[in-house]
Design an enzyme around this catalytic site. Sequence first.
Site, short mmCIF file in Angstrom:
data_model
loop_
_atom_site.label_atom_id
_atom_site.label_comp_id
_atom_site.label_asym_id
_atom_site.label_seq_id
_atom_site.Cartn_x
_atom_site.Cartn_y
_atom_site.Cartn_z
N ALA A 113 0.91 -1.04 -0.02
CA ALA A 113 -0.14 0.08 -0.14
C ALA A 113 0.95 1.34 -0.13
O ALA A 113 2.18 1.13 0.48
CB ALA A 113 -1.00 -0.08 1.42
N GLU A 152 4.44 -5.18 7.66
CA GLU A 152 3.52 -4.28 8.21
C GLU A 152 3.72 -3.98 9.62
O GLU A 152 3.89 -2.84 10.29
CB GLU A 152 2.04 -4.70 8.20
CG GLU A 152 1.38 -4.35 6.87
CD GLU A 152 1.45 -5.48 5.82
OE1 GLU A 152 2.48 -6.53 6.17
OE2 GLU A 152 1.01 -5.50 4.90
N GLU A 193 -0.34 -9.32 -0.68
CA GLU A 193 -1.64 -9.69 -0.09
C GLU A 193 -2.38 -9.74 -1.59
O GLU A 193 -3.59 -10.43 -1.68
CB GLU A 193 -2.32 -8.55 0.56
CG GLU A 193 -1.85 -8.83 2.09
CD GLU A 193 -2.27 -7.58 3.07
OE1 GLU A 193 -1.90 -6.44 2.34
OE2 GLU A 193 -2.89 -7.92 3.88
N GLY A 239 0.80 -5.07 0.81
CA GLY A 239 -0.54 -5.12 0.16
C GLY A 239 -0.24 -5.91 -1.18
O GLY A 239 -0.92 -6.41 -1.91
N1 DAK Z 1 4.67 3.10 -0.64
C1 DAK Z 1 4.99 4.54 -1.27
N2 DAK Z 1 6.22 4.53 -1.91
C2 DAK Z 1 6.87 3.52 -1.97
C3 DAK Z 1 6.59 2.14 -1.66
C4 DAK Z 1 5.28 2.04 -0.93
N3 DAK Z 1 5.05 0.82 -0.24
N4 DAK Z 1 7.59 1.30 -1.68
C5 DAK Z 1 8.43 1.99 -2.41
N5 DAK Z 1 8.03 3.43 -2.84
C6 DAK Z 1 8.87 4.46 -3.46
C7 DAK Z 1 9.96 4.78 -2.61
O1 DAK Z 1 9.50 5.79 -1.65
C8 DAK Z 1 10.71 5.57 -3.64
O2 DAK Z 1 10.16 6.59 -3.92
P1 DAK Z 1 11.07 8.03 -4.24
O3 DAK Z 1 12.00 8.16 -2.81
O4 DAK Z 1 11.96 7.88 -5.20
O5 DAK Z 1 9.93 9.36 -4.23
C9 DAK Z 1 10.57 4.65 -4.88
O6 DAK Z 1 9.39 3.97 -4.59
C10 DAK Z 1 11.59 3.54 -5.03
O7 DAK Z 1 11.94 3.03 -3.89
P2 DAK Z 1 13.20 2.77 -3.16
O8 DAK Z 1 14.14 3.86 -3.41
O9 DAK Z 1 12.95 2.47 -1.67
O10 DAK Z 1 13.86 1.75 -3.94
P3 DAK Z 1 14.94 0.51 -3.18
O11 DAK Z 1 15.18 -0.54 -4.30
O12 DAK Z 1 16.07 0.91 -2.53
O13 DAK Z 1 13.92 -0.33 -2.28
C11 DAK Z 1 12.01 -1.61 -1.54
C12 DAK Z 1 12.71 -1.16 -2.45
C13 DAK Z 1 10.58 -2.39 -1.69
C14 DAK Z 1 12.97 -2.73 -0.52
C15 DAK Z 1 11.68 -0.21 -0.70
O14 DAK Z 1 11.08 0.67 -1.39
C16 DAK Z 1 10.48 -0.75 0.68
O15 DAK Z 1 11.12 -1.33 1.65
N6 DAK Z 1 9.54 -0.12 0.07
C17 DAK Z 1 8.30 -0.30 1.41
C18 DAK Z 1 7.73 -1.66 1.40
C19 DAK Z 1 6.62 -1.91 2.22
O16 DAK Z 1 6.90 -1.62 3.76
N7 DAK Z 1 5.60 -2.37 1.88
C20 DAK Z 1 4.46 -2.60 2.93
C21 DAK Z 1 3.69 -1.12 2.80
S1 DAK Z 1 2.50 -1.36 4.05
C22 DAK Z 1 -4.26 -1.30 6.06
C23 DAK Z 1 -4.33 -1.14 5.02
C24 DAK Z 1 -3.40 -1.61 4.15
C25 DAK Z 1 -2.20 -2.10 4.72
C26 DAK Z 1 -2.02 -2.28 5.94
C27 DAK Z 1 -3.08 -1.69 6.84
N8 DAK Z 1 -5.19 -0.45 6.96
C28 DAK Z 1 -5.66 0.75 6.54
C29 DAK Z 1 -5.75 -1.32 8.34
C30 DAK Z 1 -0.82 -2.40 3.88
C31 DAK Z 1 -0.04 -2.17 4.10
C32 DAK Z 1 1.14 -2.03 3.36
O17 DAK Z 1 1.29 -2.71 2.20
#
Ligand code: DAK
Length: 260
Positions: free
Chosen positions: A66, A134, A114, A111
């Site tokens: 997400a 998360e 998921e 997400g």
């Molecule tokens: N959201 C927004 N932007 C993201 C993103 C994300 N999930 N993942 C990557 N990006 C963006 C980065 O911010 C960066 O943007 P700029 O800085 O260039 O503007 C760009 O994509 C490239 O990412 P990186 O520079 O970080 O690239 P790397 O190769 O260094 O790293 C990575 C890739 C996938 C390991 C890293 O980007 C990362 O850790 N990303 C976050 C992964 C993550 O934590 N995903 C889970 C998100 S939480 C709920 C509803 C939904 C959910 C939960 C609760 N409720 C409302 C109850 C779901 C939650 C999730 O999915």
Amino acid sequence: MTDFNQITLNLSEIAELVINRPKQLNALNSETLGEIGQAIDLVQADEQVRVLIITGSGEKSFVAGADIKEMKDKDPMEASEFSQLGNAVFQKIATLRQPVIAAVNGFALGGGCELALACDIRYASENAVFGQPEVGLGIIPGFGGTQRLARLVGHGQAKELIFTGSNIKAPEALDIGLVNKVVAPEELKDAVTKLAERIAKQAPFAVENAKTAINHGLDMPLEQGLHFEAISFGNHFATEDQKNGMTAFINKEKTTFSRQ
Ligand code: DAK
């Protein structure tokens, strides 16, 4: 091709939905989720579509979760609405009448994992990475992860992944049954297309009803599931496809199915 801002949808016998935010690693914001929901409605209503493939644009990411930037400042009510939107869209995918294949071409985190779990079958490229990070963000999986991951890989594996927030690579995802197959990145499209073509050749009602029976059965005691299967099995004997399929077998002929 149907026009959207954040996704691309190609409607044909083997339809393809591409999440198209490569600069954000295809992270899902509300607009993307809304568009995916609209696209699924179009697929559901389109008689020609036999299989849907969902993938991410670019070579690095399926969906990196997400959109954390959009989610960060939500209050509890907004967060709950966001979760309900995601759950509704992913449930549409899970209950879509046609089979859905996730072609996981890189990061499938939060997400994104998921989303892959809401699909029926997952093929991954060797560079795919799966995880539910998360708890490291102070939340729990909110788009069905606590439910679908445990059902697919068992609660022990699901709890380890979710409690630690650790990522796993494609071979480990294959070992625990999170994905069906792992192939080289350049072979993913071909492998998924071949799988989709094989499914598309089968009797469409039968494939759709098999999907429904398996999904319903997962939420029922075995006895009820077997009863559901028996009723559904019987219904096929009112279709042309059953008559043509069995007649062709007996006559040693090939047949094509008409969804009638
Ligand atoms: N959201 C927004 N932007 C993201 C993103 C994300 N999930 N993942 C990557 N990006 C963006 C980065 O911010 C960066 O943007 P700029 O800085 O260039 O503007 C760009 O994509 C490239 O990412 P990186 O520079 O970080 O690239 P790397 O190769 O260094 O790293 C990575 C890739 C996938 C390991 C890293 O980007 C990362 O850790 N990303 C976050 C992964 C993550 O934590 N995903 C889970 C998100 S939480 C709920 C509803 C939904 C959910 C939960 C609760 N409720 C409302 C109850 C779901 C939650 C999730 O999915």
